[in-house]
Design an enzyme around this catalytic site. Structure first.
Site, PDB file in Angstrom:
ATOM      1  CG  ASN A  37      58.322  17.363 -71.762  1.00  0.00           C
ATOM      2  OD1 ASN A  37      57.350  17.478 -72.518  1.00  0.00           O
ATOM      3  ND2 ASN A  37      58.492  16.302 -70.983  1.00  0.00           N
ATOM      4  CB  ILE A  61      71.978  21.540 -69.144  1.00  0.00           C
ATOM      5  CG1 ILE A  61      71.380  20.637 -70.234  1.00  0.00           C
ATOM      6  CG2 ILE A  61      71.121  21.535 -67.884  1.00  0.00           C
ATOM      7  CD1 ILE A  61      71.504  19.161 -69.940  1.00  0.00           C
ATOM      8  CE  LYS A  86      58.868  12.566 -69.335  1.00  0.00           C
ATOM      9  NZ  LYS A  86      58.102  12.353 -68.130  1.00  0.00           N
ATOM     10  CB  SER A 126      66.241   4.947 -67.093  1.00  0.00           C
ATOM     11  OG  SER A 126      65.239   4.061 -67.521  1.00  0.00           O
ATOM     12  CE1 TYR A 151      65.285   9.071 -71.472  1.00  0.00           C
ATOM     13  CE2 TYR A 151      64.634   6.767 -71.258  1.00  0.00           C
ATOM     14  CZ  TYR A 151      64.882   8.009 -70.686  1.00  0.00           C
ATOM     15  OH  TYR A 151      64.730   8.175 -69.329  1.00  0.00           O
ATOM     16  CE  LYS A 155      67.902   9.529 -68.874  1.00  0.00           C
ATOM     17  NZ  LYS A 155      68.154  10.745 -68.106  1.00  0.00           N
ATOM     18  CB  VAL A 219      45.978  -3.730 -72.587  1.00  0.00           C
ATOM     19  CG1 VAL A 219      46.961  -4.660 -71.884  1.00  0.00           C
ATOM     20  CG2 VAL A 219      45.094  -3.013 -71.575  1.00  0.00           C
ATOM     21  NE  ARG A 233      57.821  -2.037 -68.345  1.00  0.00           N
ATOM     22  CZ  ARG A 233      57.585  -3.091 -69.131  1.00  0.00           C
ATOM     23  NH1 ARG A 233      57.296  -4.283 -68.589  1.00  0.00           N
ATOM     24  NH2 ARG A 233      57.635  -2.964 -70.449  1.00  0.00           N
TER      25      ARG A 233
HETATM   26  P1  NAD Z   1      60.249  15.905 -67.570  1.00  0.00           P
HETATM   27  O1  NAD Z   1      60.291  16.051 -69.045  1.00  0.00           O
HETATM   28  O2  NAD Z   1      58.994  16.222 -66.860  1.00  0.00           O
HETATM   29  O3  NAD Z   1      61.431  16.770 -66.913  1.00  0.00           O
HETATM   30  C1  NAD Z   1      62.624  17.048 -67.576  1.00  0.00           C
HETATM   31  C2  NAD Z   1      62.843  18.558 -67.501  1.00  0.00           C
HETATM   32  O4  NAD Z   1      64.083  18.896 -68.125  1.00  0.00           O
HETATM   33  C3  NAD Z   1      61.741  19.344 -68.215  1.00  0.00           C
HETATM   34  O5  NAD Z   1      61.246  20.337 -67.349  1.00  0.00           O
HETATM   35  C4  NAD Z   1      62.443  19.951 -69.430  1.00  0.00           C
HETATM   36  O6  NAD Z   1      61.894  21.190 -69.779  1.00  0.00           O
HETATM   37  C5  NAD Z   1      63.871  20.056 -68.921  1.00  0.00           C
HETATM   38  N1  NAD Z   1      64.903  20.024 -69.963  1.00  0.00           N
HETATM   39  C6  NAD Z   1      65.036  19.142 -70.985  1.00  0.00           C
HETATM   40  N2  NAD Z   1      66.141  19.411 -71.707  1.00  0.00           N
HETATM   41  C7  NAD Z   1      66.724  20.490 -71.127  1.00  0.00           C
HETATM   42  C8  NAD Z   1      67.885  21.237 -71.408  1.00  0.00           C
HETATM   43  N3  NAD Z   1      68.669  20.935 -72.450  1.00  0.00           N
HETATM   44  N4  NAD Z   1      68.202  22.280 -70.603  1.00  0.00           N
HETATM   45  C9  NAD Z   1      67.401  22.617 -69.559  1.00  0.00           C
HETATM   46  N5  NAD Z   1      66.281  21.939 -69.245  1.00  0.00           N
HETATM   47  C10 NAD Z   1      65.953  20.890 -70.019  1.00  0.00           C
HETATM   48  O7  NAD Z   1      60.735  14.409 -67.235  1.00  0.00           O
HETATM   49  P2  NAD Z   1      60.773  13.636 -65.848  1.00  0.00           P
HETATM   50  O8  NAD Z   1      59.846  12.482 -65.944  1.00  0.00           O
HETATM   51  O9  NAD Z   1      60.673  14.561 -64.714  1.00  0.00           O
HETATM   52  O10 NAD Z   1      62.242  13.038 -65.938  1.00  0.00           O
HETATM   53  C11 NAD Z   1      63.348  13.630 -65.298  1.00  0.00           C
HETATM   54  C12 NAD Z   1      64.584  12.815 -65.613  1.00  0.00           C
HETATM   55  O11 NAD Z   1      64.402  11.478 -65.171  1.00  0.00           O
HETATM   56  C13 NAD Z   1      64.927  12.739 -67.106  1.00  0.00           C
HETATM   57  O12 NAD Z   1      66.321  12.803 -67.261  1.00  0.00           O
HETATM   58  C14 NAD Z   1      64.395  11.374 -67.492  1.00  0.00           C
HETATM   59  O13 NAD Z   1      65.105  10.844 -68.594  1.00  0.00           O
HETATM   60  C15 NAD Z   1      64.676  10.567 -66.237  1.00  0.00           C
HETATM   61  N6  NAD Z   1      63.807   9.383 -66.100  1.00  0.00           N
HETATM   62  C16 NAD Z   1      62.448   9.539 -66.159  1.00  0.00           C
HETATM   63  C17 NAD Z   1      61.635   8.403 -66.080  1.00  0.00           C
HETATM   64  C18 NAD Z   1      60.137   8.533 -66.177  1.00  0.00           C
HETATM   65  O14 NAD Z   1      59.485   7.524 -66.457  1.00  0.00           O
HETATM   66  N7  NAD Z   1      59.548   9.700 -65.936  1.00  0.00           N
HETATM   67  C19 NAD Z   1      62.208   7.134 -65.920  1.00  0.00           C
HETATM   68  C20 NAD Z   1      63.596   7.027 -65.830  1.00  0.00           C
HETATM   69  C21 NAD Z   1      64.386   8.164 -65.921  1.00  0.00           C
HETATM   70  N1  UFG Z   2      51.236   0.131 -71.624  1.00  0.00           N
HETATM   71  C1  UFG Z   2      50.037  -0.185 -72.206  1.00  0.00           C
HETATM   72  N2  UFG Z   2      49.323   0.813 -72.798  1.00  0.00           N
HETATM   73  C2  UFG Z   2      49.751   2.099 -72.834  1.00  0.00           C
HETATM   74  C3  UFG Z   2      50.981   2.426 -72.224  1.00  0.00           C
HETATM   75  C4  UFG Z   2      51.702   1.404 -71.646  1.00  0.00           C
HETATM   76  O1  UFG Z   2      49.611  -1.348 -72.203  1.00  0.00           O
HETATM   77  O2  UFG Z   2      49.054   2.958 -73.411  1.00  0.00           O
HETATM   78  C5  UFG Z   2      52.010  -0.929 -70.960  1.00  0.00           C
HETATM   79  C6  UFG Z   2      53.376  -1.181 -71.577  1.00  0.00           C
HETATM   80  O3  UFG Z   2      53.290  -2.103 -72.630  1.00  0.00           O
HETATM   81  C7  UFG Z   2      54.160  -1.689 -70.365  1.00  0.00           C
HETATM   82  C8  UFG Z   2      53.536  -0.945 -69.190  1.00  0.00           C
HETATM   83  O4  UFG Z   2      52.259  -0.518 -69.636  1.00  0.00           O
HETATM   84  O5  UFG Z   2      53.929  -3.073 -70.183  1.00  0.00           O
HETATM   85  C9  UFG Z   2      54.346   0.266 -68.748  1.00  0.00           C
HETATM   86  O6  UFG Z   2      54.575   1.097 -69.886  1.00  0.00           O
HETATM   87  P1  UFG Z   2      55.173   2.571 -69.752  1.00  0.00           P
HETATM   88  O7  UFG Z   2      55.273   3.147 -71.124  1.00  0.00           O
HETATM   89  O8  UFG Z   2      54.421   3.331 -68.718  1.00  0.00           O
HETATM   90  O9  UFG Z   2      56.610   2.316 -69.125  1.00  0.00           O
HETATM   91  P2  UFG Z   2      57.843   1.488 -69.733  1.00  0.00           P
HETATM   92  O10 UFG Z   2      58.241   0.521 -68.685  1.00  0.00           O
HETATM   93  O11 UFG Z   2      57.586   0.960 -71.068  1.00  0.00           O
HETATM   94  O12 UFG Z   2      58.886   2.663 -69.918  1.00  0.00           O
HETATM   95  C10 UFG Z   2      59.492   3.274 -68.797  1.00  0.00           C
HETATM   96  C11 UFG Z   2      59.896   4.715 -69.111  1.00  0.00           C
HETATM   97  C12 UFG Z   2      60.965   4.715 -70.176  1.00  0.00           C
HETATM   98  C13 UFG Z   2      62.092   3.801 -69.805  1.00  0.00           C
HETATM   99  C14 UFG Z   2      61.567   2.413 -69.520  1.00  0.00           C
HETATM  100  C15 UFG Z   2      62.597   1.456 -69.050  1.00  0.00           C
HETATM  101  O13 UFG Z   2      58.784   5.452 -69.569  1.00  0.00           O
HETATM  102  O14 UFG Z   2      61.456   6.028 -70.270  1.00  0.00           O
HETATM  103  O15 UFG Z   2      60.597   2.521 -68.454  1.00  0.00           O
HETATM  104  O16 UFG Z   2      63.130   1.857 -67.847  1.00  0.00           O
HETATM  105  F1  UFG Z   2      62.990   3.713 -70.822  1.00  0.00           F
END
Ligand code: NAD
Ligand code: UFG
Length: 350
Positions: A37, A61, A86, A126, A151, A155, A219, A233
């Site tokens: 990703n 991993i 994710k 998360s 997902y 976690k 929205v 949020r």
């Molecule tokens: P991302 O997808 O940009 O980064 C994840 C990375 O892990 C990617 O580079 C992907 O290629 C790599 N990857 C996935 N599976 C793998 C595997 N099996 N082996 C080796 N590499 C692998 O996502 P991010 O937003 O940077 O998120 C990082 C972490 O934080 C994730 O664990 C995600 O679940 C967690 N997280 C993200 C958010 C968010 O909103 N971005 C919120 C809460 C938690």
């Molecule tokens: N939203 C919209 N339009 C869009 C996208 C989002 O209105 O096109 C709204 C959603 O309904 C929410 C807010 O914007 O009210 C934030 O939405 P996101 O999808 O950006 O974030 P979430 O809080 O829904 O999800 C995030 C992470 C998930 C995680 C979750 C709970 O992306 O991985 O927080 O921690 F599971």
């Protein structure tokens, strides 16, 4: 002595920003990422910004032999574990892939760490593990809830696995960081979030409307019991989040067991407030329409970040204007994300 940190998922959005922060703080970094990703162009950019490169290893991993060779070859003292899948909707369609990567992958990583005698680990959890809390702001001692998708459950399972692991073997020092909503990009505009396909998350969606890739924002729901009916949020700047990882990494040198910290700002904003803030910070107009709620969404969610401030000496310092301006600087300078630059580059290799 310089410490060497293994960063799984270090080419991704949060991992690349944290790799930069680690290099700037003087750590040596080994990144393990299978690029499922992401693009290693992010790491080329990180190397330019830090004037120092992480060692990049393309791999998985779930590959125990590869992990053993990395621990044997490099003097790794701790692991920052970002690697995982994710996308909430995808996790509903492909639960086995999510449990395999996020849960089984973490098991394989912990087994390799134990074989190598490396017990310090910082994990990307998360706020989703809280489910639908009845009270705001959310504290770490609130009971975990029932995440609405595979997902989120992956976690929560990993956190539970860590609790058992820490109980079974006192050498483990594990930090689970519960992120709220990471947004923004490095101030340089060189690295940022580069989602595949149509973004699920709010800010990437808004910025792709701004760049003209998408027509208008939908929205999701305006009938929530919130300030203006749209979802609320706790958005946190990714550079603040990266700093939180460094603080947790340091804190875990002198702590044992499993420790959980919220990483959020403590302030919630609605979808419409975010839209307005993006428009104001960047002098743009974003077309939008109100549509039905998105299944599985909760009305509101924001952190009590006091525990991280007291115990880690960490707090978010970047506000909404920084989040919006930095998002747009990255998006406008890189309309195709890393794609174009990556095609011109030689691959990085271990
Ligand atoms: P991302 O997808 O940009 O980064 C994840 C990375 O892990 C990617 O580079 C992907 O290629 C790599 N990857 C996935 N599976 C793998 C595997 N099996 N082996 C080796 N590499 C692998 O996502 P991010 O937003 O940077 O998120 C990082 C972490 O934080 C994730 O664990 C995600 O679940 C967690 N997280 C993200 C958010 C968010 O909103 N971005 C919120 C809460 C938690
Ligand atoms: N939203 C919209 N339009 C869009 C996208 C989002 O209105 O096109 C709204 C959603 O309904 C929410 C807010 O914007 O009210 C934030 O939405 P996101 O999808 O950006 O974030 P979430 O809080 O829904 O999800 C995030 C992470 C998930 C995680 C979750 C709970 O992306 O991985 O927080 O921690 F599971």
């Amino acid at each position: 002595m310089t410490e060497t940190i293994l960063v799984t998922g270090g080419a991704g959005y949060i991992g690349s920003h944290t790799t930069l922060a680690l290099l700037e703080a003087g750590y040596d970094v080994v990144v393990l990422d299978n690029l499922c990703n992401s693009s290693n162009e992010s790491l080329h950019r990180v190397a330019q910004l830090a004037n120092k490169a992480a060692l990049f290893v393309e791999g998985d991993i779930r590959d125990a032999a590869l992990l053993d060779s990395l621990f044997a070859k490099h003097p790794i003292s701790a692991v920052l574990h970002f690697a995982g899948l994710k996308a909430v909707g995808e996790s509903v369609r492909e639960p086995l892939r999510y449990y395999e990567n996020n849960v089984a992958g973490t098991v394989t990583l912990c087994q390799a760490m134990a074989r190598a005698g490396v017990y310090r680990l910082v994990f990307s959890s998360s706020a989703t593990v809280y489910g639908e809390p009845t009270q705001m702001p959310i504290r770490e001692d609130f009971p975990t809830g029932v995440p609405t998708n595979p997902y989120g459950r992956s976690k929560l399972m990993v956190e539970q696995l860590f609790a058992d692991l820490a109980q079974s073997e006192p050498s483990w020092r594990i930090a689970a960081l519960r992120y709220f909503n990471p947004v923004g990009a490095h101030h340089s505009g060189q690295i940022g979030e580069d989602p595949n396909g149509i973004p699920n998350n709010l800010l990437p969606y808004i910025s792709q409307v701004a760049i003209g890739k998408l027509a208008q924002l939908a929205v999701f729901g305006n009938d929530y019991p919130t300030v203006d009916g749209t979802g609320v949020r706790d958005y946190i700047h990714v550079v603040d989040l990266a700093d939180g990882h460094l603080k947790a990494l340091q804190a875990m040198t002198s702590r044992s067991g499993l420790h959980i910290w919220n990483l959020g700002t403590g302030v919630g904003y609605s979808v419409l407030q975010m839209l307005k803030a993006f428009e104001q910070a960047n002098g743009l107009t974003i077309p939008y329409r109100l549509v039905a709620r998105r299944p599985g969404d909760i009305a509101e969610c924001w952190a009590d970040p006091a525990k991280a401030e007291e115990e880690l000496g960490w707090r978010a310092t970047r506000g909404l204007t920084d989040m919006m301006a930095d998002t747009w600087r990255w998006q406008s300078a890189n309309p195709q994300g890393y794609a174009v630059a990556a095609a011109l580059n030689e691959p990085l290799s271990a």
